[in-house]
Scaffold this motif. Structure first.
Motif, PDB file in Angstrom:
ATOM      1  N   SER A 404       5.001   3.029   3.863  1.00 38.33           N
ATOM      2  CA  SER A 404       5.428   4.146   3.489  1.00 38.33           C
ATOM      3  C   SER A 404       6.998   4.277   2.885  1.00 38.33           C
ATOM      4  N   PHE A 440       2.324   6.144  11.019  1.00 43.52           N
ATOM      5  CA  PHE A 440       3.451   6.814  10.463  1.00 43.52           C
ATOM      6  C   PHE A 440       4.018   7.893  11.011  1.00 43.52           C
ATOM      7  N   TRP A 449       4.923   5.941  -1.806  1.00 45.95           N
ATOM      8  CA  TRP A 449       3.828   5.107  -0.919  1.00 45.95           C
ATOM      9  C   TRP A 449       3.206   3.890  -1.552  1.00 45.95           C
TER      10      TRP A 449
END
Length: 449
Positions: A404, A440, A449
């Motif tokens: 992330s 996440f 990402w």
């Protein structure tokens, strides 16, 4: 496509719901409370002070039922989509034990269900020789009748049941209807067993019907909270519950010990029924969020958990594990959180962001390649899905990791189906697959990402 294998009523408003605690010997209650290092029952005894599932209908899609053992069985709404009648097939017990874990009436010699006040609706299907259309019909029929739908089954094989596969479109349409239209638009909670094929390096990432973000995928633990040896891992897991050495009632009335994610799933269904009694206004996405926020990481499994970069949970990140999702369900915390919950998150107010990256990548043996996509906006993550179009990614020899913008890493796949150097998938390729991750949850979506 392989055949299935075993693996909402109108809730009473919280202000007027006065739970009736089961009349049962204290020795029968002990397995459902925290005692001596056990996490049996996920703290349901404390939760019973506020809710027992009263007024909430739980549909169980399974192979048969023994209504006389259940405290509240709705025979009028129950139906069979395979063999005639609602009873178990000869020598069968699966549906009786899974539904009983939710709603058994209890006696001096048999356990009480984890949500003894819940109404059970039996949706009978044929695991032995039925077609998948039975499962679709059962889900379609259950959606407008129940608030919770328990599925202690899955499709055999790696990657079977994806949305693009022949014959699967009706299933995913039924799932969408259940979460978007049922309960006046609040949506049903659809609960699924994660599967019992860990020894063959299977993963929820390759079980599309359980990996669907609209579904609550449940892993199984041992009594100490460690992951059960058979329980499928995967980033698409939400929570876990005990699924090894669970006391269940057989159709004869005798008790036995059962193991499998088949028994972890109904434990979570029971907890959800109690949550919905405590607060009938929860949307299906609220249910998932409360389960995620109230679950705990048992010490025996703590090494498998990592903390993400979420900022809205007690001022810090959320812990997540590919073995147990957000951890073991705690019925008491979940019910009390539901009682205080004021949000209402449904399909109608769900938002999505998407991005696509197309590029050629060359990966040497034991090599690594990277690709990025960028997202903008102020959204916070619940589920992330990665769709793969590459035609040269063999499942058994590929490791996929998603990172992330905050730096949290989620292992989407890690050489699934590769056991002792043998590819048990038969050369399965990842092309067309979609893999979900809950790791996440609560992080900001914007960034690279």
């Amino acid at each position: 496509m392989s055949t299935p294998a075993r693996t909402g009523g109108t809730p009473v408003p919280a202000a007027t719901a006065i739970p009736t605690l089961p009349s049962i010997a204290e020795t029968q209650l002990d397995p459902y409370a925290y005692t001596g290092g056990t996490v049996d029952g996920s703290n349901v005894v404390a939760a019973w002070q506020h809710a027992t599932g009263s007024g909430v209908a739980v549909a169980v899609i399974d192979d048969g039922f023994t209504p006389s053992l259940l405290g509240q069985f709705d025979s009028a709404e129950s139906a069979s989509f395979g063999a005639a009648g609602l009873g178990e097939p000869a020598g069968g017990f699966h549906g009786t034990t899974t539904s009983g874990l939710i709603g058994d009436a209890g006696s001096a010699t048999t356990p009480v269900g984890l949500a003894p006040g819940a109404t059970i609706i039996g949706m009978k299907v044929d695991f032995a020789g039925g077609s998948f259309s039975e499962m679709v019909s059962a889900l379609t029929a259950a959606a407008p009748l129940a608030a919770v739908i328990n599925n202690s089954w899955g499709l055999t094989g790696y990657g079977n049941g994806g949305p693009s596969q022949a014959g699967m479109a009706p299933w995913y349409a039924a799932v969408q209807s259940a979460v978007a239209s049922a309960r006046g638009g609040l949506g049903d909670a659809v609960v699924f067993a994660a599967g019992n094929d860990r020894a063959n390096a299977d993963t929820v990432s390759l079980q599309p019907i359980a990996d669907d973000p609209r579904v609550i995928a449940v892993a199984a633990t041992n009594r100490d909270g460690s992951v059960a040896s058979f329980s499928n891992p995967g980033p698409g897991l939400l929570v876990a519950a005990e699924g090894n050495g669970v006391t269940v009632t057989l159709p004869s009335g005798a008790t036995s010990q059962a193991a499998g994610t088949s028994y972890a799933a109904p434990a979570v269904s029971a907890v959800v029924a109690m949550m919905l009694q405590a607060n009938p206004n929860l949307g299906w996405r609220d249910v998932q969020t409360i389960l995620a926020e109230s679950a705990y990481a048992p010490l025996a499994s703590a090494s498998g958990f990592a903390t993400n970069a979420a900022s809205g949970w007690n001022g810090g990140g959320m812990h997540f594990s590919n073995d147990l999702g957000f951890g073991v369900v705690d019925a008491n915390v979940a019910v009390n959180l539901a009682r205080a919950w004021t949000a209402q998150s449904t399909s109608a107010n769900q938002a999505t962001l998407s991005a696509t990256q197309a590029r050629s990548l060359s990966v040497a043996v034991n090599g690594t390649a990277y690709s990025t996509v960028s997202l903008s906006g102020g959204m916070r993550v619940q589920h992330v899905q990665v769709h793969i179009d590459d035609t040269n990614l063999p499942v058994a020899y590929t490791k996929l990791v998603l990172t992330s913008p905050s730096g949290t890493q989620s292992v989407l796949l890690d050489r699934a189906g590769l056991v002792g150097g043998t590819d048990l998938t038969g050369g399965l390729d990842l092309s067309g697959d979609t893999i979900s991750s809950n790791a996440f949850w609560g992080e900001a979506a914007a960034g690279t990402w």
